[in-house]
Design a protein around this motif. Structure first.
Motif, PDB file in Angstrom:
ATOM      1  N   PRO A 153       0.803  -1.224   0.000  1.00  0.00           N
ATOM      2  CA  PRO A 153       0.000   0.000   0.000  1.00  0.00           C
ATOM      3  C   PRO A 153       0.838   1.278   0.000  1.00  0.00           C
ATOM      4  O   PRO A 153       0.350   2.315  -0.411  1.00  0.00           O
ATOM      5  CB  PRO A 153      -0.828  -0.124   1.279  1.00  0.00           C
ATOM      6  N   HIS A 154       2.094   1.198   0.471  1.00  0.00           N
ATOM      7  CA  HIS A 154       2.874   2.430   0.584  1.00  0.00           C
ATOM      8  C   HIS A 154       3.808   2.648  -0.594  1.00  0.00           C
ATOM      9  O   HIS A 154       4.748   3.427  -0.507  1.00  0.00           O
ATOM     10  CB  HIS A 154       3.659   2.434   1.895  1.00  0.00           C
ATOM     11  N   ALA A 155       3.545   1.945  -1.703  1.00  0.00           N
ATOM     12  CA  ALA A 155       4.406   2.118  -2.886  1.00  0.00           C
ATOM     13  C   ALA A 155       4.332   3.566  -3.362  1.00  0.00           C
ATOM     14  O   ALA A 155       3.251   4.110  -3.545  1.00  0.00           O
ATOM     15  CB  ALA A 155       3.957   1.171  -3.996  1.00  0.00           C
ATOM     16  N   ARG A 156       5.491   4.176  -3.533  1.00  0.00           N
ATOM     17  CA  ARG A 156       5.536   5.555  -4.041  1.00  0.00           C
ATOM     18  C   ARG A 156       6.087   5.598  -5.452  1.00  0.00           C
ATOM     19  O   ARG A 156       5.878   6.538  -6.190  1.00  0.00           O
ATOM     20  CB  ARG A 156       6.418   6.423  -3.130  1.00  0.00           C
ATOM     21  N   GLN A 157       6.872   4.572  -5.784  1.00  0.00           N
ATOM     22  CA  GLN A 157       7.457   4.484  -7.116  1.00  0.00           C
ATOM     23  C   GLN A 157       7.262   3.067  -7.603  1.00  0.00           C
ATOM     24  O   GLN A 157       7.210   2.131  -6.789  1.00  0.00           O
ATOM     25  CB  GLN A 157       8.937   4.806  -7.070  1.00  0.00           C
ATOM     26  N   LEU A 158       7.204   2.900  -8.915  1.00  0.00           N
ATOM     27  CA  LEU A 158       6.875   1.587  -9.463  1.00  0.00           C
ATOM     28  C   LEU A 158       7.661   1.324 -10.746  1.00  0.00           C
ATOM     29  O   LEU A 158       7.610   2.106 -11.689  1.00  0.00           O
ATOM     30  CB  LEU A 158       5.360   1.553  -9.746  1.00  0.00           C
ATOM     31  N   GLY A 159       8.401   0.219 -10.736  1.00  0.00           N
ATOM     32  CA  GLY A 159       9.105  -0.230 -11.940  1.00  0.00           C
ATOM     33  C   GLY A 159       8.515  -1.571 -12.362  1.00  0.00           C
ATOM     34  O   GLY A 159       8.391  -2.472 -11.538  1.00  0.00           O
ATOM     35  N   GLY A 184      -4.886   2.866  -8.154  1.00  0.00           N
ATOM     36  CA  GLY A 184      -4.203   3.617  -7.099  1.00  0.00           C
ATOM     37  C   GLY A 184      -2.713   3.363  -6.982  1.00  0.00           C
ATOM     38  O   GLY A 184      -2.058   3.880  -6.077  1.00  0.00           O
ATOM     39  N   LEU A 185      -2.173   2.569  -7.904  1.00  0.00           N
ATOM     40  CA  LEU A 185      -0.725   2.353  -7.905  1.00  0.00           C
ATOM     41  C   LEU A 185      -0.036   3.595  -8.496  1.00  0.00           C
ATOM     42  O   LEU A 185      -0.647   4.341  -9.255  1.00  0.00           O
ATOM     43  CB  LEU A 185      -0.381   1.118  -8.746  1.00  0.00           C
ATOM     44  N   PRO A 186       1.248   3.799  -8.152  1.00  0.00           N
ATOM     45  CA  PRO A 186       1.950   4.942  -8.749  1.00  0.00           C
ATOM     46  C   PRO A 186       2.145   4.725 -10.249  1.00  0.00           C
ATOM     47  O   PRO A 186       2.079   3.592 -10.717  1.00  0.00           O
ATOM     48  CB  PRO A 186       3.321   4.929  -8.051  1.00  0.00           C
ATOM     49  N   PRO A 187       2.390   5.804 -10.999  1.00  0.00           N
ATOM     50  CA  PRO A 187       2.647   5.642 -12.430  1.00  0.00           C
ATOM     51  C   PRO A 187       3.894   4.791 -12.639  1.00  0.00           C
ATOM     52  O   PRO A 187       4.928   5.062 -12.037  1.00  0.00           O
ATOM     53  CB  PRO A 187       2.894   7.067 -12.935  1.00  0.00           C
ATOM     54  N   PRO A 188       3.807   3.747 -13.452  1.00  0.00           N
ATOM     55  CA  PRO A 188       4.935   2.838 -13.581  1.00  0.00           C
ATOM     56  C   PRO A 188       5.927   3.245 -14.666  1.00  0.00           C
ATOM     57  O   PRO A 188       5.555   3.855 -15.659  1.00  0.00           O
ATOM     58  CB  PRO A 188       4.245   1.534 -14.011  1.00  0.00           C
ATOM     59  N   LEU A 189       7.167   2.864 -14.470  1.00  0.00           N
ATOM     60  CA  LEU A 189       8.126   2.855 -15.559  1.00  0.00           C
ATOM     61  C   LEU A 189       8.119   1.440 -16.110  1.00  0.00           C
ATOM     62  O   LEU A 189       8.318   0.478 -15.366  1.00  0.00           O
ATOM     63  CB  LEU A 189       9.519   3.252 -15.070  1.00  0.00           C
ATOM     64  N   LEU A 190       7.851   1.302 -17.391  1.00  0.00           N
ATOM     65  CA  LEU A 190       7.717  -0.029 -18.001  1.00  0.00           C
ATOM     66  C   LEU A 190       8.945  -0.380 -18.826  1.00  0.00           C
ATOM     67  O   LEU A 190       9.506   0.459 -19.518  1.00  0.00           O
ATOM     68  CB  LEU A 190       6.490  -0.071 -18.927  1.00  0.00           C
ATOM     69  N   LEU A 191       9.317  -1.645 -18.749  1.00  0.00           N
ATOM     70  CA  LEU A 191      10.458  -2.146 -19.516  1.00  0.00           C
ATOM     71  C   LEU A 191      10.173  -3.600 -19.866  1.00  0.00           C
ATOM     72  O   LEU A 191       9.599  -4.332 -19.049  1.00  0.00           O
ATOM     73  CB  LEU A 191      11.712  -2.046 -18.639  1.00  0.00           C
ATOM     74  N   ASN A 192      10.552  -4.035 -21.050  1.00  0.00           N
ATOM     75  CA  ASN A 192      10.386  -5.450 -21.409  1.00  0.00           C
ATOM     76  C   ASN A 192      11.072  -6.349 -20.368  1.00  0.00           C
ATOM     77  O   ASN A 192      12.146  -6.011 -19.855  1.00  0.00           O
ATOM     78  CB  ASN A 192      10.978  -5.696 -22.804  1.00  0.00           C
ATOM     79  N   ASP A 193      10.478  -7.482 -20.079  1.00  0.00           N
ATOM     80  CA  ASP A 193      10.987  -8.339 -18.997  1.00  0.00           C
ATOM     81  C   ASP A 193      12.413  -8.841 -19.221  1.00  0.00           C
ATOM     82  O   ASP A 193      13.249  -8.818 -18.295  1.00  0.00           O
ATOM     83  CB  ASP A 193      10.024  -9.515 -18.713  1.00  0.00           C
ATOM     84  N   ALA A 194      12.705  -9.264 -20.442  1.00  0.00           N
ATOM     85  CA  ALA A 194      14.051  -9.796 -20.697  1.00  0.00           C
ATOM     86  C   ALA A 194      15.078  -8.663 -20.776  1.00  0.00           C
ATOM     87  O   ALA A 194      16.239  -8.839 -20.378  1.00  0.00           O
ATOM     88  CB  ALA A 194      14.053 -10.617 -21.988  1.00  0.00           C
TER      89      ALA A 194
END
Ligand code: BMX
Ligand code: ZN
Length: 320
Positions: free
Chosen positions: A50-56, A92-102
């Motif tokens: 719940p306390h996530a402020r940043q998301l990768g 309600g999650l923070p805006p994510p930075l997205l990257l391909n998994d591999a």
């Protein structure tokens, strides 16, 4: 700690808190089968952290401007043009930075080496000055390959992660292979034919196992039965391993990359790893990279996207 890292694969979703390369509160759940189930999964994630402020987020498929686009459209039904960043914000999650998994895992493996090197006395890189330079130079390049639901790849060249236009760089699962699956020519759902992924992914092993056995089976079962002497399944594994070895040689010919890390549930299975090593020994040494299991194991993607998010800032939705 407030950086949440998530790895969304074809079959499972892992998540953890990330701090300077260390993970805590690691959780793995099955990937949802449809959009509604996936939104529920995102809500569960938000509840767990719940306390996530940043998301990768490391994600199977290409990640472009907050939207994921499958390369293999058959892998996850709703994954082609899915507005992942918006859906995450929606729960309600923070805006994510997205990257391909591999690609994320490649970056994780590369960073793990750099950290290990820091602890080393200087001058340990090779004996003669020339050999040392070459070794040092070679350490700026790394190819990560995952054999899992699909076959993924991520390439670091000259110390830089290559994501390419539209996030396609490194997609080694979709290079063509001259080897044929035991059930013949295959159309890949990326639109090409006989891609490496149609021969050497977990999905491909399970499909060929079904062809051989005449019943449903998993890739791990194929490995187990091959190990205990089933000749037809040994052939399935040998062809898959040879196809991977050929693709690694192709990657080396194209980019010069001399080091490969293998990951994914299938890639980390000792039988598969050994079969690929054997197949590499059949090839001319010039084209054979040094193959090692992923040093971060199954967490390479989580750790890699954490480093990536830390370095690139995660306060805006951006193109990875
Ligand atoms: C597919 C492709 C890649 C991915 C690779 C491994 C999709 C949805 N995914 O080739 O982007 O890196 O599978 O993915 O097109 P995994 O889910 O097996 O880890
Ligand atoms: Zn393909």
């Amino acid at each position: 700690v407030s950086l949440l890292v998530v790895d969304i694969g074809g079959t499972k979703v892992s998540s953890a808190w990330w701090r300077r390369g260390q993970l805590s509160q690691v959780r793995t759940r099955p990937m949802a089968r449809d959009e509604a189930g996936f939104v529920t999964l995102l809500q569960d994630l938000h509840r767990d952290y719940p306390h996530a402020r940043q998301l990768g987020v490391a994600v199977t498929g290409r990640a472009v401007a907050g939207v994921v686009r499958a390369v293999n459209a058959a892998m996850i039904g709703f994954w082609n043009g899915y507005p992942l960043a918006a859906r995450m914000a929606g729960v309600g999650l923070p805006p994510p930075l997205l990257l391909n998994d591999a690609q994320a895992a490649a970056w994780g493996e590369f960073r793990a080496d750099a950290d290990a090197d820091d602890g080393r006395p200087s001058g340990e890189e090779g004996r003669g000055a020339g050999a040392g330079d070459e070794a040092l130079e070679g350490r700026r390049d790394l190819l990560f390959v995952t054999l899992s639901t699909g076959v993924g790849g991520g390439l670091v060249l000259g110390g830089r992660l290559q994501s390419g236009a539209a996030g396609l760089a490194g997609h080694i699962g979709h290079v063509g292979t001259a080897l044929r699956a035991v059930d013949g020519d295959q159309a890949c759902s990326c639109g090409r034919r006989n891609c490496l992924e149609t021969v050497a992914s977990g999905t491909a092993l399970a499909r060929q196992g079904r062809h051989v056995l005449g019943r449903e089976c998993t890739a791990q079962e194929v490995l187990a039965l091959a190990q205990s002497g089933d000749a037809a399944l040994q052939q399935v594994v040998a062809v898959a391993a040879a196809a991977v070895a050929q693709a690694l040689a192709d990657a080396r010919a194209l980019t010069g990359v001399a080091r490969v890390r293998l990951g994914g549930g299938l890639g980390l299975a000792p039988m598969m790893f050994d079969a690929i090593e054997r197949a590499l020994r059949e090839l001319p040494p010039l084209f054979v990279p040094v193959l090692e299991p992923a040093r971060l194991g199954a967490h390479a993607g989580l750790i890699g996207v954490g480093w990536w998010a830390e370095a690139h800032g995660v306060d805006v939705v951006r193109e990875a």
